[in-house]
Design a protein around this motif. Structure first.
Motif, PDB file in Angstrom:
ATOM      1  N   CYS A 143      58.825 -18.582   0.026  1.00 26.48           N
ATOM      2  CA  CYS A 143      58.364 -17.432   0.808  1.00 26.48           C
ATOM      3  C   CYS A 143      57.372 -16.592   0.015  1.00 26.48           C
ATOM      4  CB  CYS A 143      59.555 -16.583   1.243  1.00 26.48           C
ATOM      5  SG  CYS A 143      60.628 -17.343   2.487  1.00 26.48           S
ATOM      6  N   GLU A 144      57.661 -16.390  -1.254  1.00 26.54           N
ATOM      7  CA  GLU A 144      56.763 -15.594  -2.095  1.00 26.54           C
ATOM      8  C   GLU A 144      55.400 -16.253  -2.227  1.00 26.54           C
ATOM      9  OE1 GLU A 144      58.841 -15.081  -5.739  1.00 26.54           O
ATOM     10  OE2 GLU A 144      60.364 -13.747  -4.878  1.00 26.54           O
ATOM     11  N   GLU A 145      55.374 -17.572  -2.351  1.00 28.96           N
ATOM     12  CA  GLU A 145      54.105 -18.284  -2.474  1.00 28.96           C
ATOM     13  C   GLU A 145      53.301 -18.184  -1.177  1.00 28.96           C
ATOM     14  OE1 GLU A 145      50.909 -20.264  -3.922  1.00 28.96           O
ATOM     15  OE2 GLU A 145      52.602 -19.383  -5.006  1.00 28.96           O
ATOM     16  N   VAL A 146      53.984 -18.294  -0.038  1.00 27.30           N
ATOM     17  CA  VAL A 146      53.299 -18.122   1.252  1.00 27.30           C
ATOM     18  C   VAL A 146      52.703 -16.727   1.342  1.00 27.30           C
ATOM     19  CG1 VAL A 146      53.617 -17.978   3.749  1.00 27.30           C
ATOM     20  CG2 VAL A 146      54.691 -19.833   2.470  1.00 27.30           C
ATOM     21  N   ASN A 147      53.491 -15.739   0.981  1.00 28.30           N
ATOM     22  CA  ASN A 147      53.012 -14.361   1.054  1.00 28.30           C
ATOM     23  C   ASN A 147      51.824 -14.118   0.127  1.00 28.30           C
ATOM     24  OD1 ASN A 147      54.908 -13.571   2.981  1.00 28.30           O
ATOM     25  ND2 ASN A 147      56.435 -13.053   1.441  1.00 28.30           N
ATOM     26  N   ARG A 148      51.818 -14.746  -1.041  1.00 28.81           N
ATOM     27  CA  ARG A 148      50.670 -14.620  -1.936  1.00 28.81           C
ATOM     28  C   ARG A 148      49.430 -15.265  -1.324  1.00 28.81           C
ATOM     29  NH1 ARG A 148      54.499 -15.388  -6.175  1.00 28.81           N
ATOM     30  NH2 ARG A 148      54.210 -17.654  -6.072  1.00 28.81           N
ATOM     31  N   THR A 149      49.636 -16.392  -0.668  1.00 26.52           N
ATOM     32  CA  THR A 149      48.510 -17.132  -0.094  1.00 26.52           C
ATOM     33  C   THR A 149      47.816 -16.347   1.012  1.00 26.52           C
ATOM     34  OG1 THR A 149      49.575 -19.246  -0.635  1.00 26.52           O
ATOM     35  CG2 THR A 149      47.844 -19.283   1.051  1.00 26.52           C
ATOM     36  N   VAL A 150      48.597 -15.703   1.868  1.00 29.94           N
ATOM     37  CA  VAL A 150      48.011 -14.981   3.007  1.00 29.94           C
ATOM     38  C   VAL A 150      47.854 -13.490   2.736  1.00 29.94           C
ATOM     39  CG1 VAL A 150      48.900 -16.664   4.658  1.00 29.94           C
ATOM     40  CG2 VAL A 150      50.262 -14.633   4.128  1.00 29.94           C
ATOM     41  N   GLY A 151      48.277 -13.053   1.546  1.00 28.86           N
ATOM     42  CA  GLY A 151      48.290 -11.624   1.236  1.00 28.86           C
ATOM     43  C   GLY A 151      46.947 -10.941   1.359  1.00 28.86           C
ATOM     44  N   HIS A 152      45.893 -11.552   0.818  1.00 31.16           N
ATOM     45  CA  HIS A 152      44.574 -10.922   0.852  1.00 31.16           C
ATOM     46  C   HIS A 152      44.115 -10.715   2.290  1.00 31.16           C
ATOM     47  CE1 HIS A 152      40.178 -10.535   0.616  1.00 31.16           C
ATOM     48  NE2 HIS A 152      40.402 -10.003  -0.580  1.00 31.16           N
ATOM     49  N   PHE A 153      44.388 -11.693   3.134  1.00 32.59           N
ATOM     50  CA  PHE A 153      43.985 -11.582   4.535  1.00 32.59           C
ATOM     51  C   PHE A 153      44.635 -10.369   5.188  1.00 32.59           C
ATOM     52  CE2 PHE A 153      45.125 -12.435   8.983  1.00 32.59           C
ATOM     53  CZ  PHE A 153      43.860 -12.543   9.544  1.00 32.59           C
ATOM     54  N   TYR A 154      45.931 -10.200   5.029  1.00 30.28           N
ATOM     55  CA  TYR A 154      46.622  -9.080   5.678  1.00 30.28           C
ATOM     56  C   TYR A 154      46.235  -7.738   5.070  1.00 30.28           C
ATOM     57  CZ  TYR A 154      49.556 -11.945   8.642  1.00 30.28           C
ATOM     58  OH  TYR A 154      49.998 -12.804   9.619  1.00 30.28           O
ATOM     59  N   ARG A 155      46.027  -7.714   3.782  1.00 28.34           N
ATOM     60  CA  ARG A 155      45.729  -6.430   3.140  1.00 28.34           C
ATOM     61  C   ARG A 155      44.285  -5.981   3.345  1.00 28.34           C
ATOM     62  NH1 ARG A 155      49.022  -9.055  -0.887  1.00 28.34           N
ATOM     63  NH2 ARG A 155      51.115  -8.147  -0.828  1.00 28.34           N
ATOM     64  N   HIS A 156      43.377  -6.943   3.558  1.00 30.08           N
ATOM     65  CA  HIS A 156      41.958  -6.583   3.576  1.00 30.08           C
ATOM     66  C   HIS A 156      41.173  -7.065   4.796  1.00 30.08           C
ATOM     67  CE1 HIS A 156      42.409  -5.271  -0.580  1.00 30.08           C
ATOM     68  NE2 HIS A 156      43.007  -6.422  -0.837  1.00 30.08           N
ATOM     69  N   GLU A 157      41.675  -8.040   5.536  1.00 36.04           N
ATOM     70  CA  GLU A 157      40.850  -8.649   6.568  1.00 36.04           C
ATOM     71  C   GLU A 157      41.414  -8.581   7.983  1.00 36.04           C
ATOM     72  OE1 GLU A 157      39.745 -12.621   5.516  1.00 36.04           O
ATOM     73  OE2 GLU A 157      39.537 -12.115   3.390  1.00 36.04           O
ATOM     74  N   ALA A 158      42.700  -8.670   8.167  1.00 33.87           N
ATOM     75  CA  ALA A 158      43.288  -8.742   9.504  1.00 33.87           C
ATOM     76  C   ALA A 158      42.861  -7.548  10.352  1.00 33.87           C
ATOM     77  CB  ALA A 158      44.807  -8.798   9.406  1.00 33.87           C
ATOM     78  N   GLN A 159      42.486  -7.835  11.592  1.00 32.36           N
ATOM     79  CA  GLN A 159      42.013  -6.790  12.492  1.00 32.36           C
ATOM     80  C   GLN A 159      42.932  -6.667  13.708  1.00 32.36           C
ATOM     81  OE1 GLN A 159      39.313  -4.780  11.865  1.00 32.36           O
ATOM     82  NE2 GLN A 159      39.277  -5.827   9.881  1.00 32.36           N
ATOM     83  N   ALA A 160      42.994  -5.471  14.256  1.00 28.88           N
ATOM     84  CA  ALA A 160      43.728  -5.268  15.505  1.00 28.88           C
ATOM     85  C   ALA A 160      42.992  -5.978  16.633  1.00 28.88           C
ATOM     86  CB  ALA A 160      43.839  -3.781  15.813  1.00 28.88           C
TER      87      ALA A 160
END
Length: 216
Positions: free
Chosen positions: A70-87
């Protein structure tokens, strides 16, 4: 109905973010030298992250613990959620309309808090919410209504004046089976299920534009 409480899924419902999960499992297993087969994503489609981690560990005999996966998955997608994901278009205005009408809102998501909260805050949606509950917190996926029941309990509401907003068919089926009314939100990831979704949901939103609390 007199809408007083709204429970929102996040990915594909509030955020335009389902694409980040496409073939993620296959890509991560590939890095470990595992060939999971072409049907992996279909087999895991309705699982929470925690459930998918348990499945992969057992199915492919991984040495990592479930928490490590789970931690590895969260690291992989982390940048997207913190900086890129849009409403999704119109989402913020829609939540503002609900909040102005006194509707209390909660997010019920399969995505980890460490990812969900920054994305919702950055997009301005978090300020409209009473809180967030995740599948990992209750160690139960959306094949169980527990996440919706817990969100409603935290809101202090009742099902007769509550509405669950979801984009995926299996989650809608779970909510409906537990006695919730459901508003389906269109998303590309669920396009193939659209006929069943339209037949099941109490409301179908192609977008949030034009919708307000008086419509439910």
């Amino acid at each position: 109905m007199n809408l007083r409480y709204a429970i929102f899924d996040m990915d594909g419902t509030l955020l335009d973010s389902t694409a980040i999960w496409t073939d993620l499992g296959s890509r991560m297993l590939g890095k470990l030298g595992v060939n999971p087969g072409e049907d992996l994503e279909a087999r895991m489609r309705n699982m929470s992250l925690y459930q998918a981690a348990v499945f992969c560990r057992e199915e492919f005999h991984l040495s990592q613990t479930v928490d490590e996966i789970c931690e590895e998955v969260n690291r992989t997608v982390g940048h997207f959620y913190r900086h890129e994901a849009q409403a999704k278009p119109g989402t913020l205005d829609f939540l503002h309309r609900l909040r102005a009408a006194g509707v209390k809102m909660y997010v019920a998501t399969a995505t980890n808090q460490a990812l969900a909260r920054p994305a919702l805050k950055r997009t301005g949606l978090l300020a409209c919410l009473e809180g967030i509950i995740t599948c990992s917190e209750i160690q139960s996926g959306k094949d169980s209504p527990q996440i919706y029941e817990t969100a409603l309990e935290r809101l202090g509401g009742d099902k007769s004046s509550a509405l669950v907003f979801e984009d995926s068919l299996h989650a809608m089926e779970t909510a409906k089976s537990a006695g919730f009314r459901v508003a389906a939100v269109a998303d590309a990831a669920s396009r193939e299920d659209e006929p069943q979704i339209r037949a099941l949901a109490d409301y179908y939103l192609s977008s949030y534009d034009g919708w307000g609390p008086e419509d439910f």
